[in-house]
Design a protein around this motif. Structure first.
Motif, mmCIF file in Angstrom:
data_model
loop_
_atom_site.group_PDB
_atom_site.id
_atom_site.type_symbol
_atom_site.label_atom_id
_atom_site.label_comp_id
_atom_site.label_asym_id
_atom_site.label_seq_id
_atom_site.Cartn_x
_atom_site.Cartn_y
_atom_site.Cartn_z
ATOM 1 N N ILE A 61 0.366 -1.269 0.089
ATOM 2 C CA ILE A 61 0.317 -0.368 -0.033
ATOM 3 C C ILE A 61 1.018 1.589 -0.163
ATOM 4 O O ILE A 61 0.752 2.057 -0.995
ATOM 5 C CB ILE A 61 -1.095 -0.095 1.041
ATOM 6 C CG1 ILE A 61 -1.977 -0.692 1.279
ATOM 7 C CG2 ILE A 61 -1.344 1.075 0.797
ATOM 8 C CD1 ILE A 61 -2.279 -1.855 3.008
ATOM 9 N N ALA A 62 1.965 0.762 1.102
ATOM 10 C CA ALA A 62 2.449 2.432 0.984
ATOM 11 C C ALA A 62 3.384 2.634 -0.098
ATOM 12 O O ALA A 62 3.517 3.959 -0.790
ATOM 13 C CB ALA A 62 3.947 1.911 2.345
ATOM 14 N N ALA A 173 11.037 -2.866 -1.060
ATOM 15 C CA ALA A 173 9.988 -1.467 -0.611
ATOM 16 C C ALA A 173 8.826 -2.078 -1.533
ATOM 17 O O ALA A 173 7.587 -1.740 -1.180
ATOM 18 C CB ALA A 173 10.487 -0.690 -1.758
ATOM 19 N N ASN A 174 8.206 -3.176 -2.539
ATOM 20 C CA ASN A 174 7.227 -2.993 -3.416
ATOM 21 C C ASN A 174 6.566 -4.570 -2.147
ATOM 22 O O ASN A 174 5.173 -5.081 -3.108
ATOM 23 C CB ASN A 174 7.399 -3.380 -4.731
ATOM 24 C CG ASN A 174 8.649 -4.530 -4.654
ATOM 25 O OD1 ASN A 174 8.288 -5.617 -4.047
ATOM 26 N ND2 ASN A 174 8.591 -5.197 -6.355
ATOM 27 N N LYS A 445 19.480 2.573 -4.784
ATOM 28 C CA LYS A 445 18.648 2.867 -3.807
ATOM 29 C C LYS A 445 17.473 2.872 -4.981
ATOM 30 O O LYS A 445 16.137 2.058 -4.844
ATOM 31 C CB LYS A 445 18.928 4.649 -3.407
ATOM 32 C CG LYS A 445 18.047 4.875 -2.668
ATOM 33 C CD LYS A 445 17.217 4.167 -1.108
ATOM 34 C CE LYS A 445 16.063 4.938 -1.408
ATOM 35 N NZ LYS A 445 15.419 4.391 -0.174
ATOM 36 N N GLN A 446 17.791 3.344 -6.042
ATOM 37 C CA GLN A 446 16.542 4.173 -6.732
ATOM 38 C C GLN A 446 16.473 2.679 -7.427
ATOM 39 O O GLN A 446 14.917 2.297 -8.210
ATOM 40 C CB GLN A 446 16.572 5.240 -8.021
ATOM 41 C CG GLN A 446 16.207 5.089 -9.236
ATOM 42 C CD GLN A 446 15.356 5.721 -9.219
ATOM 43 O OE1 GLN A 446 15.019 6.766 -8.523
ATOM 44 N NE2 GLN A 446 14.157 5.556 -9.861
ATOM 45 N N ALA A 447 17.164 1.600 -8.202
ATOM 46 C CA ALA A 447 16.721 0.333 -8.570
ATOM 47 C C ALA A 447 16.025 -1.157 -7.197
ATOM 48 O O ALA A 447 14.874 -1.463 -7.360
ATOM 49 C CB ALA A 447 17.620 -0.582 -8.295
ATOM 50 N N LEU A 448 15.872 -0.432 -6.328
ATOM 51 C CA LEU A 448 15.371 -1.345 -5.135
ATOM 52 C C LEU A 448 14.289 -0.990 -4.511
ATOM 53 O O LEU A 448 13.077 -1.201 -3.529
ATOM 54 C CB LEU A 448 16.389 -1.523 -3.985
ATOM 55 C CG LEU A 448 17.498 -2.895 -4.489
ATOM 56 C CD1 LEU A 448 18.439 -3.089 -3.459
ATOM 57 C CD2 LEU A 448 16.880 -4.108 -5.293
ATOM 58 N N ASP A 449 13.444 1.077 -4.845
ATOM 59 C CA ASP A 449 12.971 1.156 -3.890
ATOM 60 C C ASP A 449 12.751 2.647 -4.717
ATOM 61 O O ASP A 449 13.038 3.590 -4.589
ATOM 62 C CB ASP A 449 13.156 2.271 -2.394
ATOM 63 C CG ASP A 449 12.649 2.499 -1.281
ATOM 64 O OD1 ASP A 449 11.264 2.598 -2.027
ATOM 65 O OD2 ASP A 449 12.770 3.785 -0.486
ATOM 66 N N ALA B 440 14.688 -7.828 -8.080
ATOM 67 C CA ALA B 440 15.927 -7.754 -7.511
ATOM 68 C C ALA B 440 16.800 -7.028 -7.743
ATOM 69 O O ALA B 440 17.921 -6.418 -7.914
ATOM 70 C CB ALA B 440 15.303 -7.486 -6.536
ATOM 71 N N MET B 441 17.833 -8.782 -8.547
ATOM 72 C CA MET B 441 19.111 -8.648 -9.017
ATOM 73 C C MET B 441 19.452 -7.738 -10.139
ATOM 74 O O MET B 441 20.726 -7.473 -10.332
ATOM 75 C CB MET B 441 19.344 -10.085 -9.000
ATOM 76 C CG MET B 441 20.053 -11.218 -7.434
ATOM 77 S SD MET B 441 20.711 -12.449 -7.052
ATOM 78 C CE MET B 441 19.584 -13.605 -8.750
#
Lengths: 486, 486
Positions: A61-62, A173-174, A445-449, B440-441
């Motif tokens: 949701i976030a 994050a997703n 950071k951008q890739a994972l969140d 993610a990877m």
């Protein structure tokens, strides 16, 4: 389509899916608005997580609505790592505190809310040991320890949190579930996102289960306290002891200034007749035979290098030695309203230069600074004391801090060895990295969140804590004696 | 604007900037077209790097023109990690072999082309030790060891490559210089891209300098060889020895099948009068006193658990014990044209189930399989032997391999413990991860190498090595005895 600018709709969905785990009373929100840094920012909601899957539901949701999410355990971060600086939701994981020790595989499996001291106690029942022991171990949780790759007293022999994390389970994050690493010592399959998560301060994912390596519990210890003519002699100990084949489990340094401060505070001399001088607190551990044999070698070294020393083999005697370390810190706190504890780290052979730098800062800026800490790792804690109500003194303290950080980087060290960057070190972190390194970290950071919902504002955005008023709260553990104890 | 589909223009720029470091003769290209996997793909050029900065220059051009770049040291990868599978350029770093040991800080600084045995020899001059020791240590280089997070014999006591990497210098895919970590044991500042690089098989960056932690060189060893009634007894050793307070520096297992094979090959019994049964090769190390004391405890354990055993305290005697391990491997190679060495890893208490699984595979598929390896880590090497000229047998071997890998994952293990994925394990790696982990990877790869120039085709793209004809080359080290030696 969901509206990313509609926090009310997000909160409604959260209520719907997580029910009474979601708290929005002012009292709860206020309780979760600060951590050990004592800077308060009200979140919109607190999620008291009861099971793993709720983390995934909340994050989904976030992420959809771009709501900032700050993950929190005990809230003992000294750098503001758990401060919800951009509001949003606080994910309180202190309830995820399941803990099992798997004696056959020599591992512990625990939820992020497990308190380090509880983990150590449980492991000890099977003759096992989880070595990283920050001085907050009685109340800090493994989640926070993983977030900032916590260290502590015994890292000199046993390494840091990272050295004990075999596998992590948690959520991206997703809101998708992931597992990095396995309950095996070796793992060479795919990218090592486990170690990328460790130390990422809650900005790349949320841990809901950790598999930790345990080692054999050392059964005996012996503690030594020595006083030395100079910093040069005291800080030569890591290399000299190694050459003697000694591997202390604790090797702590206290500078002359700290000792002077503590002697004035308690009114007696640690070593009667010896002026304030640098001291070392050393612990040996292992089997009875090992400790006995190594004590003979360490005693010889003390006789040749120390002005005076004493040792303790019983718990009661050791307590008295530890009192010196505790009182050093307590007495400093009496000197000023604010104590900035900077956990800088430099290569072993640069520690004398670091201490000399601090001498220069005291003189140049007229600031009280005490240095003590883990000299076996080059991880000396530099404590700057000032009165935050006094703007002029604050300015001087901040200027001294800036010079200290630059010098640490110049010496090939790092601005944080075990606390992490959080909010408190954001004014200095940029200097640690070149543009390419900084961009690479931001790209990860951008890739994972991609929506920047995980602990936003930490590490990368400059925040000057000295410009903020601290709240006058006393944390539950501040009532007790929170100083290090072996 | 540069034309990304113009490899000729890229090569011209490369020649211009790097001069005679760039080789395009057929002979040089052919020499760099394969590695230990012996599958050949011709690159367009070979860059023999003489200084760090040339790596950055080459990558800048390659990134601009989207030229595949495969980094290579000795080229000893068994998984095809250094095979230029998509052509392009081979970055030969074997010339970057500067090496200094910093005794005061207990670290070594070395270029990626340093051979592990040379590093160990140099460290030993100062009484220091670099413990990870793959059996290829006489010729493999530290760059490749970092790329696949290499392990070896002594990891059971000392850990893997990752545990010794303090800092890495090198270049991002875009040719920009970066440095991850510092020459300090603690580091909690920013993202841990150091450990993300370790084990990423040359797909996320190129290392040009590594700072490695060294420990004290153990001065004495004692080697034991024992034969056991069953796998259950032999594989209980990691846990049983731990309970006795023993921490062997080597704990190797050889299965009954391997012993049978070797006894037929050499024509004598390892333990006269004892039928082929599982064996353990154990080394204790430390000070003279420690080794003596622990030998007493280990001898007691051997007496109570082994059918027969012997021990060696001199180098010559130990040689004879190591002959058993060496001949086990050599004798297997006589059985078939192809030996697939799979370095799977499972939790310690799942090793018996792994060995039972292999028993089942032998029966079900009629394939010769020998198991030996590092049972102190759960890292057993499963060696499948078949004749690659025989299509039907190859099909059976591949089917057996697939079942093995699925079982390993089911047991909570990993398909590679120390060799990496490279090309050889790409048919199985996808099963190790769920969709979120895989994505993610890939997102991390995209973030750090957006044009996919670094070692493309490895880890993520399926390649079936058994469908390729191997080249009939004998590698320089294959003339010698390349089997493990302590």
């Amino acid at each position: 389509m969901t509206d990313p600018s509609n926090p009310q709709a997000a909160l409604e969905q959260l209520h719907e899916q997580l029910g009474d785990c979601v708290e929005t009373s002012f009292e709860q929100r206020e309780d979760h608005s600060y951590d050990g840094l004592k800077i308060s920012c009200l979140p919109d909601a607190v999620i008291r997580v009861k099971e793993d899957s709720q983390v995934g539901m909340a994050l989904k949701i976030a992420n959809e609505y771009s709501i900032p999410v700050t993950t929190r355990g005990a809230g003992s971060s000294l750098t503001g790592g758990a401060t919800p600086i951009q509001g949003g939701w606080v994910l309180d994981l202190s309830g995820l505190n399941n803990l099992t020790v798997d004696q056959k595989n020599q591992v512990a499996r625990c939820g992020p809310g497990v308190v380090i001291a509880d983990l150590q106690a449980e492991a000890a029942k099977d003759g096992l040991f989880y070595p990283p022991d920050p001085s907050s171990k009685k109340f800090c949780t493994i989640g926070g320890n993983i977030a900032c790759n916590a260290g502590g007293l015994r890292c000199v022999k046993y390494g840091v949190t990272r050295d004990y994390v075999l596998a992590l389970e948690g959520y991206l994050a997703n809101g998708e579930k992931v597992r990095w690493g396995r309950a095996t010592r070796k793992f060479a399959t795919g990218y090592n996102l486990r170690d990328l998560w460790v130390g990422s301060e809650g900005t790349l994912g949320v841990v809901t289960q950790a598999t930790l390596r345990l080692i054999d519990l050392p059964m005996f210890t012996r503690t030594f306290l020595g006083v030395f003519e100079s910093d040069e002699v005291a800080l030569s100990s890591p290399n000299e002891l190694r050459k003697l084949g000694l591997r202390p489990s604790i090797l702590e340094y206290l500078d002359q200034w700290t000792i002077d401060c503590l002697q004035k505070y308690v009114g007696t001399e640690v070593f009667p007749g010896v002026d304030p001088k640098p001291m070392l607190l050393i612990e040996l551990d292992g089997s009875e035979r090992e400790v006995e044999e190594h004590s003979i070698d360490l005693t010889k070294w003390m006789k040749s290098r120390a002005l005076a020393f004493r040792s303790a083999s019983t718990a009661d005697e050791a307590e008295k030695i530890w009192d010196v370390r505790r009182q050093g810190s307590s007495s400093m706190k009496k000197l000023a309203s604010t104590k900035l504890n900077e956990d800088v780290v430099v290569p072993l052979d640069k520690q004398v230069e670091l201490v000399q730098c601090v001498d220069g800062l005291r003189e140049k800026f007229g600031i009280k600074i005490g240095v003590f800490g883990h000299c076996g790792d080059g991880n000396l804690h530099v404590n700057l004391m000032y009165d935050e109500e006094n703007a002029e003194e604050t300015t001087r303290a901040v200027a001294a801090l800036k010079e200290l950080m630059s010098r640490v980087i110049e010496l090939g060290g790092a601005i944080s060895g075990e606390h992490g960057v959080g909010l408190a070190k954001t004014p200095f972190v940029r200097e640690q990295f070149n543009q390419a390194e900084w961009s690479a970290m931001l790209a990860v950071k951008q890739a994972l969140d991609p929506n920047n919902i995980l602990n936003p504002g930490k590490i990368f955005d400059v925040f000057n804590p000295w410009e903020q008023k601290k709240i006058p709260v006393i944390l539950s553990w501040e009532h007790e004696n929170e100083e290090p104890k072996p």
